[in-house]
Design a protein around this motif. Sequence first.
Motif, mmCIF file in Angstrom:
data_model
loop_
_atom_site.group_PDB
_atom_site.id
_atom_site.type_symbol
_atom_site.label_atom_id
_atom_site.label_comp_id
_atom_site.label_asym_id
_atom_site.label_seq_id
_atom_site.Cartn_x
_atom_site.Cartn_y
_atom_site.Cartn_z
ATOM 1 N N LYS A 39 55.650 29.186 37.535
ATOM 2 C CA LYS A 39 55.518 30.683 38.071
ATOM 3 C C LYS A 39 54.936 31.666 37.030
ATOM 4 C CE LYS A 39 59.004 29.648 41.496
ATOM 5 N NZ LYS A 39 60.164 30.017 42.189
ATOM 6 N N LEU A 40 55.423 31.504 35.937
ATOM 7 C CA LEU A 40 55.067 32.359 34.618
ATOM 8 C C LEU A 40 53.524 32.283 34.534
ATOM 9 C CD1 LEU A 40 57.996 31.679 32.340
ATOM 10 C CD2 LEU A 40 57.262 34.133 33.449
ATOM 11 N N LEU A 41 53.082 31.132 34.378
ATOM 12 C CA LEU A 41 51.699 30.769 33.964
ATOM 13 C C LEU A 41 50.728 31.554 35.191
ATOM 14 C CD1 LEU A 41 51.417 27.080 32.768
ATOM 15 C CD2 LEU A 41 50.731 29.285 31.579
ATOM 16 N N ASN A 42 51.248 30.949 36.377
ATOM 17 C CA ASN A 42 50.210 31.739 37.472
ATOM 18 C C ASN A 42 50.351 33.302 37.633
ATOM 19 O OD1 ASN A 42 49.583 29.276 38.474
ATOM 20 N ND2 ASN A 42 51.080 29.049 40.005
ATOM 21 N N GLY A 43 51.494 33.728 37.140
ATOM 22 C CA GLY A 43 51.757 35.199 37.237
ATOM 23 C C GLY A 43 50.807 35.780 35.992
ATOM 24 N N TYR A 44 50.804 35.143 34.820
ATOM 25 C CA TYR A 44 49.893 35.619 33.676
ATOM 26 C C TYR A 44 48.407 35.426 34.034
ATOM 27 C CZ TYR A 44 48.349 36.054 28.896
ATOM 28 O OH TYR A 44 47.835 36.618 27.684
ATOM 29 N N ILE A 45 48.166 34.327 34.608
ATOM 30 C CA ILE A 45 46.588 34.331 35.019
ATOM 31 C C ILE A 45 46.376 35.311 36.030
ATOM 32 C CG2 ILE A 45 45.171 32.678 36.378
ATOM 33 C CD1 ILE A 45 46.714 30.345 35.081
ATOM 34 N N GLN A 46 47.097 35.607 36.932
ATOM 35 C CA GLN A 46 46.673 36.847 37.981
ATOM 36 C C GLN A 46 46.591 38.151 37.247
ATOM 37 O OE1 GLN A 46 45.931 36.413 41.103
ATOM 38 N NE2 GLN A 46 45.762 34.381 40.521
ATOM 39 N N TYR A 47 47.530 38.305 36.351
ATOM 40 C CA TYR A 47 47.319 39.403 35.242
ATOM 41 C C TYR A 47 46.178 39.652 34.734
ATOM 42 C CZ TYR A 47 48.112 42.371 31.216
ATOM 43 O OH TYR A 47 48.151 43.310 30.136
ATOM 44 N N LEU A 48 45.617 38.539 33.919
ATOM 45 C CA LEU A 48 44.547 38.541 33.216
ATOM 46 C C LEU A 48 43.426 38.702 34.105
ATOM 47 C CD1 LEU A 48 45.185 35.421 30.780
ATOM 48 C CD2 LEU A 48 45.187 37.912 30.301
ATOM 49 N N LYS A 49 43.290 38.194 35.457
ATOM 50 C CA LYS A 49 42.113 38.118 36.281
ATOM 51 C C LYS A 49 42.039 39.832 36.736
ATOM 52 C CE LYS A 49 42.033 34.065 38.334
ATOM 53 N NZ LYS A 49 42.286 32.840 39.695
ATOM 54 N N GLY A 50 43.239 40.247 36.931
ATOM 55 C CA GLY A 50 43.156 41.942 37.052
ATOM 56 C C GLY A 50 42.711 42.669 36.052
ATOM 57 N N LYS A 51 43.102 42.312 34.788
ATOM 58 C CA LYS A 51 42.475 43.149 33.563
ATOM 59 C C LYS A 51 41.274 42.957 33.485
ATOM 60 C CE LYS A 51 45.245 44.889 31.008
ATOM 61 N NZ LYS A 51 45.246 46.366 30.556
ATOM 62 N N LYS A 52 40.568 41.823 34.053
ATOM 63 C CA LYS A 52 39.157 41.523 33.808
ATOM 64 C C LYS A 52 38.086 42.297 34.731
ATOM 65 C CE LYS A 52 35.722 37.770 33.796
ATOM 66 N NZ LYS A 52 35.569 36.000 33.935
ATOM 67 N N THR A 53 38.848 42.729 35.902
ATOM 68 C CA THR A 53 37.989 43.393 37.107
ATOM 69 C C THR A 53 38.367 44.759 36.515
ATOM 70 O OG1 THR A 53 40.092 42.616 38.276
ATOM 71 C CG2 THR A 53 37.801 42.269 39.251
ATOM 72 N N VAL A 54 39.173 45.215 36.058
ATOM 73 C CA VAL A 54 39.380 46.596 35.547
ATOM 74 C C VAL A 54 38.498 46.946 34.316
ATOM 75 C CG1 VAL A 54 41.097 48.333 34.574
ATOM 76 C CG2 VAL A 54 41.758 46.929 36.422
ATOM 77 N N ASP A 55 38.277 46.065 33.346
ATOM 78 C CA ASP A 55 37.527 46.594 32.216
ATOM 79 C C ASP A 55 36.156 46.440 32.664
ATOM 80 O OD1 ASP A 55 39.812 46.670 30.653
ATOM 81 O OD2 ASP A 55 39.620 44.652 29.970
#
Length: 55
Positions: A39-55
């Motif tokens: 669950k932690l890994l999946n959450g972190y991966i989603q966080y990173l995907k979100g950061k990638k689209t914002v930048d």
Amino acid sequence: MARGSLSETLDHLIIALDEKIIDEDVLLSFQTEYESCLKLLNGYIQYLKGKKTVD
């Protein structure tokens, strides 16, 4: 990679149980930790995907 390694570790522990190297309590304890880590890994991966689209 981290999710694959986590799943591989679970597979190894299932084999260890089948070979009677560990008992079921050890496997059940790990499965609880496994689910939490996944669950932690999946959450972190989603966080990173979100950061990638914002930048």
